[in-house]
Design an enzyme around this catalytic site. Structure first.
Site, PDB file in Angstrom:
ATOM      1  N   LEU A  45       5.959 -11.341   3.447  1.00  0.00           N
ATOM      2  CA  LEU A  45       6.752 -10.895   2.498  1.00  0.00           C
ATOM      3  C   LEU A  45       6.703  -9.274   2.691  1.00  0.00           C
ATOM      4  CD1 LEU A  45       5.800 -12.892  -0.556  1.00  0.00           C
ATOM      5  CD2 LEU A  45       7.901 -13.191   0.742  1.00  0.00           C
ATOM      6  N   SER A  46       7.864  -8.555   2.006  1.00  0.00           N
ATOM      7  CA  SER A  46       7.763  -7.103   2.274  1.00  0.00           C
ATOM      8  C   SER A  46       6.469  -6.510   1.801  1.00  0.00           C
ATOM      9  CB  SER A  46       8.957  -6.647   1.492  1.00  0.00           C
ATOM     10  OG  SER A  46      10.168  -6.837   1.702  1.00  0.00           O
ATOM     11  N   GLU A  47       5.989  -7.168   0.597  1.00  0.00           N
ATOM     12  CA  GLU A  47       4.630  -6.801   0.176  1.00  0.00           C
ATOM     13  C   GLU A  47       4.065  -7.876  -0.591  1.00  0.00           C
ATOM     14  OE1 GLU A  47       6.457  -2.642   0.613  1.00  0.00           O
ATOM     15  OE2 GLU A  47       7.042  -4.283  -0.796  1.00  0.00           O
ATOM     16  N   THR A  48       2.628  -7.773  -0.805  1.00  0.00           N
ATOM     17  CA  THR A  48       1.912  -8.690  -1.483  1.00  0.00           C
ATOM     18  C   THR A  48       0.576  -7.916  -2.189  1.00  0.00           C
ATOM     19  OG1 THR A  48       1.989 -10.602   0.271  1.00  0.00           O
ATOM     20  CG2 THR A  48       0.298 -10.865  -1.286  1.00  0.00           C
ATOM     21  N   HIS A  76       8.494  -1.706  -5.797  1.00  0.00           N
ATOM     22  CA  HIS A  76       8.603  -3.010  -6.299  1.00  0.00           C
ATOM     23  C   HIS A  76       7.202  -3.802  -6.413  1.00  0.00           C
ATOM     24  CE1 HIS A  76       8.179  -5.749  -2.569  1.00  0.00           C
ATOM     25  NE2 HIS A  76       8.558  -6.783  -3.414  1.00  0.00           N
TER      26      HIS A  76
END
Length: 286
Positions: A45-48, A76
């Site tokens: 994902l873009s970030e975790t 986000h």
């Protein structure tokens, strides 16, 4: 292997599927840096975000990883983490709807309105700084987008982002990113392009697209840190003043419809906000 509570949230989304997915590991105790990075890479994902015990002064503590690296701050993940902390009892807002997030960028204030799926959360971005960097040559597609008389500028509020103002919303929405050229930009190959809305009655005032091929994300669906830097850039130019707010549209080119609430407080701090939708809940065995 340990079973850890895991969520996937949709951030800056008025409905599931409209925003930017976020992985959330609620029980990250016992995971070292390599394990957190490996999980973020596997989830892709873009970030975790990973929740860890906070210092006494903070309501909760997170670490933020992209598939390739840790970030000191990202918008986000911060908005989504605030929702998760409240919803899962990891933090409690005070009587004025305030709490503090601890992350690598320091202690960041959070404001909370409403509850559960109807929460509107705002996180204060770290202070933005414009970097002293040589103006890069732009590939033809980007050069054709540029608003006359402006040049790209490198800004930082934790991560670096090059900012470029386009002269036309329609042209920006149609732009096909020149990813190799963007990946080669100094500052980890990240570029946010923004334009004023073509019409005043569409519900947003700016449109933003954010490309980060240098860190493995060709185009991010909705990007809090980049939106905060756009506001700081406008503030520095005198086009935005303390006390003003606006909404930004991002993600339609990725099949989303993200909405970012941007506020500048009376002291000139930029706050990034939005809604969060829970989509997946379960356990991660790692």
């Amino acid at each position: 292997m340990t079973a850890r509570r895991y969520l996937q949230l949709d951030v800056f989304a008025a409905r599931p599927g409209a925003g930017n997915p976020l992985g959330v590991v609620l029980d990250a105790d016992g995971l070292d840096d390599a394990a957190m990075q490996a999980i973020a890479a596997w989830l892709n994902l873009s970030e975790t975000v990973f929740f860890l015990p906070p210092d006494a002064s903070a309501g909760y503590r997170i670490r933020i990883f992209t598939p390739r690296m840790e970030l000191p701050f990202a918008g986000h993940p911060s908005v989504g983490a605030a929702w998760a902390a409240l919803e899962h009892g990891l933090a409690t807002a005070d009587d004025h709807g305030r709490l503090l997030q601890q992350c690598a960028a320091g202690l960041l204030p959070v404001r909370v309105q409403g509850s559960s799926r109807f929460r509107l959360l705002h996180v204060r971005s770290p202070r933005a700084e414009q970097r002293d960097a040589a103006t890069p040559a732009l590939p033809p597609g980007l050069a054709a987008l540029v608003r006359p008389g402006v040049a790209p500028a490198l800004w930082n509020n934790g991560p670096d982002w090059w900012l470029l103002e386009a002269g036309d919303e329609t042209a920006l929405r149609r732009y096909r990113p020149e990813l190799a050229a963007i990946a080669a930009l100094p500052g980890n190959g990240k570029l946010a392009v923004f334009a004023a809305a073509a019409r005043p009655d569409v519900g947003y005032q700016y449109v933003v697209r954010a490309f980060a091929p240098g860190v493995g994300i060709d185009e991010d669906p909705v990007t809090g840190s980049a939106n905060a830097l756009v506001a700081a850039h406008l503030l520095a130019q005198g086009r935005l003043t303390p006390g003003q707010h606006y909404r930004a549209s991002q993600g339609r080119e990725r099949g989303r419809n993200g909405e970012v609430h941007v506020q500048v407080d009376d002291e000139g701090h930029v706050w990034i906000g939005g809604e969060v939708q829970p989509v997946i809940g379960g356990h991660l065995d790692w």
